[in-house]
Enzyme design. Structure first.
Site, PDB file in Angstrom:
ATOM      1  N   GLY A 234       0.812  -1.215   0.000  1.00 28.52           N
ATOM      2  CA  GLY A 234       0.000   0.000   0.000  1.00 28.52           C
ATOM      3  C   GLY A 234       0.838   1.255   0.000  1.00 28.52           C
ATOM      4  N   ILE A 461       0.044  -5.743   5.501  1.00 27.48           N
ATOM      5  CA  ILE A 461       0.235  -5.244   4.135  1.00 27.48           C
ATOM      6  C   ILE A 461       1.551  -5.750   3.541  1.00 27.48           C
ATOM      7  CG2 ILE A 461      -1.215  -3.212   4.416  1.00 27.48           C
ATOM      8  CD1 ILE A 461       1.272  -1.557   4.930  1.00 27.48           C
ATOM      9  N   THR A 463       4.073  -6.802   5.761  1.00 28.17           N
ATOM     10  CA  THR A 463       5.115  -6.527   6.746  1.00 28.17           C
ATOM     11  C   THR A 463       5.391  -7.695   7.671  1.00 28.17           C
ATOM     12  OG1 THR A 463       3.446  -5.607   8.228  1.00 28.17           O
ATOM     13  CG2 THR A 463       4.554  -4.075   6.742  1.00 28.17           C
ATOM     14  N   ARG A 585      13.361  -1.602  20.427  1.00 33.44           N
ATOM     15  CA  ARG A 585      13.553  -3.046  20.451  1.00 33.44           C
ATOM     16  C   ARG A 585      13.057  -3.638  19.135  1.00 33.44           C
ATOM     17  NH1 ARG A 585      10.512  -7.238  24.600  1.00 33.44           N
ATOM     18  NH2 ARG A 585      11.911  -9.026  24.336  1.00 33.44           N
ATOM     19  N   LEU A 587      11.571  -6.455  17.077  1.00 31.35           N
ATOM     20  CA  LEU A 587      10.701  -7.561  17.493  1.00 31.35           C
ATOM     21  C   LEU A 587      10.887  -8.821  16.669  1.00 31.35           C
ATOM     22  CD1 LEU A 587       7.446  -5.520  18.164  1.00 31.35           C
ATOM     23  CD2 LEU A 587       9.256  -6.154  19.771  1.00 31.35           C
ATOM     24  N   ASN A 588      11.342  -8.683  15.426  1.00 31.61           N
ATOM     25  CA  ASN A 588      11.634  -9.841  14.579  1.00 31.61           C
ATOM     26  C   ASN A 588      12.735  -9.418  13.626  1.00 31.61           C
ATOM     27  OD1 ASN A 588      11.593 -11.615  12.213  1.00 31.61           O
ATOM     28  ND2 ASN A 588       9.723 -12.492  13.056  1.00 31.61           N
ATOM     29  N   THR A 591      11.839  -9.930   9.681  1.00 35.92           N
ATOM     30  CA  THR A 591      10.884  -9.007   9.073  1.00 35.92           C
ATOM     31  C   THR A 591      11.358  -7.567   9.178  1.00 35.92           C
ATOM     32  OG1 THR A 591       9.593  -8.932  11.125  1.00 35.92           O
ATOM     33  CG2 THR A 591       8.932 -10.546   9.460  1.00 35.92           C
ATOM     34  N   GLN A 595      11.833  -4.860   6.121  1.00 34.26           N
ATOM     35  CA  GLN A 595      11.248  -3.514   6.066  1.00 34.26           C
ATOM     36  C   GLN A 595      12.304  -2.438   5.825  1.00 34.26           C
ATOM     37  OE1 GLN A 595       7.705  -2.420   6.358  1.00 34.26           O
ATOM     38  NE2 GLN A 595       7.945  -4.425   5.442  1.00 34.26           N
ATOM     39  N   GLU A 662       8.996   2.923   7.636  1.00 35.47           N
ATOM     40  CA  GLU A 662       9.204   4.076   6.776  1.00 35.47           C
ATOM     41  C   GLU A 662      10.597   4.696   6.858  1.00 35.47           C
ATOM     42  OE1 GLU A 662       5.090   6.298   6.441  1.00 35.47           O
ATOM     43  OE2 GLU A 662       5.240   5.304   8.371  1.00 35.47           O
TER      44      GLU A 662
END
Length: 699
Positions: A234, A461, A463, A585, A587-588, A591, A595, A662
């Site tokens: 998106g 979307i 992520t 932090r 978190l993964n 992923t 990003q 972003e």
């Protein structure tokens, strides 16, 4: 409740929907084909301003399979929508090229498209204005820029400080419009049954879409279900409700059949928003040691005549560097163009390109290393508000990135390094993005078999939201993420905000963490087996998220780029691109890296290939497909690395996380532009840096 598993947040857990996506079993909005489904094709306005005087549908209705044609004369009447762009087919006005003026509905996509080609539409044309200039007579100062920021902010006396500064930069930077172009076009499938409307919509937030549809159709929201189970990208263009859901629902209401509508790629640029073009003048003043004495960032941009949208490009300059004197402002002109809208890192991506390019120019004027210049201007508190930072890792990112990149081994002289026909240069830029969070609700359900089900209307979307939310829940509950089932993507679930502003995981995760932790505590106080129906807890973060933080909360990053410029053709290649981030932090790890690197790839496009002007004669965008609007491909992204520093920020949310979706794009274009300047000695101030713009400086 089982023992804490090793896959706590931070572990590189593989996203759980990956196999569904690569095998085609993940269902998107356009994959829904209810029994009796019809297909709709939109007809865009062929003029830039005026009104529709006649729609002759005889030939279109004669096409085999065409069911009906909707125009402003016969389309269902809507109530005033919450966004003016949703008032489609309601009157004869044409505010910009490409606005839908008719809808052809047929029993096949091919018939609908053929019928649309047989429509004969007549217009009364008005004079139009689609060209943004820094001295446009229609420029005005709005009350606010996007995000509720004041349009103008002043501290100290900028003009006096600039006049007294021994070193100054005064430069103007330009950018054309940019387009989101998600892999999955905007699509919707709408069904009316017994007064209830169900819409499968390609959206970043189905709760938002349901609210828009309820207002437009005058319905109680409880009579609407919106599903956005899988969304193929998106980048902001699906962050607000778009016309496809409204048009599909109108067509379904008119025909009594389910209706599917997919905007063709060539129509997206004019109906789903774009990053507004900007003209940005940046003036910097500094003493001989490189300490900033004045910062002025003035932005000129455009909006439409349909609604006001003001790209907040000057806002990052209020955050980045210490200076006792500052002026940041926005002016806007309402033109006969499609309405601009959100695009990945709105404001920051545009504004930081100009600011970080100007900082590089200041470093050159001072003969100072660009990394050192930034370090010398680190603020103790947020310059605009005076609030302390919850954490500010920019200096650590710059130092770590410089070491990883080998920055200090470079020859700082411009145009000093050449390999055959290639001119080699390196550049650096900083990045920032605010920490945002919104109210969310969620539920956690423990079943007798030991499984945990989380229900929250989050939207994935691309992520990996399902995976990260499972990790958050598992960490709070004390179980293995594999034992956590995640239900997301429907308004039948606990309400949650959209995926946007790098705030999704922080917002949803807060509620998920709270619900799972409360459930774990409840079970710890219980003895004996669970009832057959299990136990459920709910969470609502309204109170927590409504409290104003005393801290300025931002993520930061540093981008380093090495570019090679062909001295004969002007072609630019990004040889290496490195991003180092301070984003709370992580978190993964898997992923998150995806990003960060995805944002940097988008920044490569912003710097080198992406840009779209408007034809002043016809008023339409000149690049309408992926053959003419060039996004980066694998050959453009040879060596991209993303790293992050450990950051323990206790002033954010229970997970300690900041947004990451972003910030990867924010400093990339400036770092590449600065590297091209270092490679060639030529400072270009307009994006994209295409071969035709570079060649005059290389001959």
């Amino acid at each position: 409740m089982t023992t804490q598993a090793p896959q706590f947040p931070g572990a590189p857990v593989v996203r759980r929907e990956a196999r569904d996506k690569v095998t085609g079993t993940a269902r998107y909005a356009a994959d829904r084909t209810p029994a009796g489904c019809l297909y709709a094709w939109t007809v865009p306005a062929a003029v830039a301003a005026g009104r529709v005087t006649a729609v002759r549908a005889v030939d279109a209705l004669a096409v085999p399979g065409v069911h009906s044609v909707l125009t402003h004369d016969n389309a269902p009447r809507l109530q005033e929508p919450d966004d003016p762009i949703l008032a489609v087919l309601q009157d004869d006005r044409v505010p910009h090229h490409g606005m839908p003026v008719a809808l052809v509905i047929a029993d096949s996509l091919e018939a609908a498209r053929t019928g649309a080609g047989e429509l004969h539409i007549e217009y009364e044309r008005d004079p139009h204005d689609v060209t943004l200039t820094e001295d446009h007579p229609g420029l005005y100062t709005p009350e606010e820029a996007n995000g509720g920021f004041p349009a103008v902010r002043n501290r100290g006396d900028v003009e006096r400080a600039l006049a007294a500064s021994p070193v100054q930069v005064d430069a103007t930077y330009r950018m054309d419009a940019l387009h989101n172009h998600p892999m999955e076009p905007h699509a919707a499938t709408a069904v009316w049954a017994d007064g209830h409307l169900t819409v499968h919509d390609s959206s970043q937030g189905s709760d938002k879409v349901r609210g828009s549809l309820a207002q437009a159709f005058g319905l109680d929201p409880e009579r609407i279900t919106v599903v956005s189970e899988h969304v193929g990208g998106g980048f902001g263009s699906k962050g607000t409700t778009r016309p496809q859901g409204v048009l599909a629902a109108m067509a379904a209401q008119h025909t009594g059949h389910p209706v599917k509508l997919v905007f063709p790629r060539a129509q997206l640029a004019e109906v789903v928003g774009h990053r507004a073009p900007t003209i940005q003048r940046v003036r910097l003043g500094a003493d001989l040691d490189g300490v900033l004495t004045a910062v002025s960032h003035e932005v000129v941009t455009q909006t439409s005549t349909v609604k006001e949208f003001v790209e907040q490009a000057a806002v990052p300059a209020r955050v980045m560097y210490a200076s006792p004197n500052s002026r940041t402002g926005h002016r806007v002109a309402a033109l006969d163009v499609p309405s601009p809208s959100w695009m990945r890192a709105p404001g920051e991506a545009s504004g930081m390109y100009a600011l970080e390019s100007a900082m590089d120019e200041l470093a050159s004027a001072l003969g100072l290393d660009p990394v050192e210049l930034r370090l010398r201007n680190e603020p103790a508190t947020e310059p605009d508000s005076g609030r302390p930072f919850s954490s500010r890792g920019l200096a650590a990112c710059l130092r770590d990135g410089a070491a990883r990149f080998g920055w200090h081994d470079r020859d700082p002289r411009p145009a000093a390094r050449q390999e055959g026909r290639w001119l080699i240069g390196t550049g650096v830029a900083s990045a920032t993005y605010p920490v945002l969070v919104s109210r969310s609700t969620a539920s956690a359900h423990a079943a007798p078999d030991g499984s945990l089900t989380i229900r929250v209307n989050a939207t994935d979307i691309g992520t990996g939201a399902r995976t990260v939310l499972a990790q958050i829940a598992a960490d709070a509950f004390g179980t293995d993420p594999a034992a956590v089932h995640i239900d997301i993507g429907s308004t039948d679930l606990p309400t949650a905000p959209l995926a946007g502003g790098s705030s999704g995981t922080a917002s949803w995760g807060w509620a998920v963490h709270q619900a799972a932790a409360d459930l774990a505590a409840r079970l710890a106080r219980r003895s004996g087996p669970l009832p057959a129906e299990g136990i459920t807890t709910t969470a609502d973060t309204e109170q927590e998220t409504a409290e104003e933080s005393p801290y300025a909360r931002h993520a930061f990053g540093a981008h380093f780029a090495e570019t090679a410029v062909d001295a004969v053709t002007g072609e630019v290649r990004v040889r290496r691109l490195l991003g180092v981030y301070a984003a709370g932090r992580i978190l993964n790890a898997r992923t998150a890296r995806s990003q960060f690197t995805g944002g940097m790839v988008m920044g490569i496009g912003m710097a080198l290939t992406e840009g779209c002007g408007i034809d002043p004669v016809f008023g339409d965008f000149t690049a309408k497909d992926l053959a003419s609007y060039h996004v980066p491909v694998c050959a453009d992204t040879a060596d991209i690395q993303a790293h992050w520093i450990e950051e323990d920020d206790r002033h954010l949310n229970p997970m300690g996380s900041k947004g990451i979706g972003e910030i990867g794009i924010v400093g990339t274009a400036a770092a590449i532009g600065n590297a091209v300047r270092h490679a060639t000695g030529a400072r270009l101030r307009e994006l994209p840096l295409t071969p035709d713009t570079l060649l005059p400086y290389l001959l």
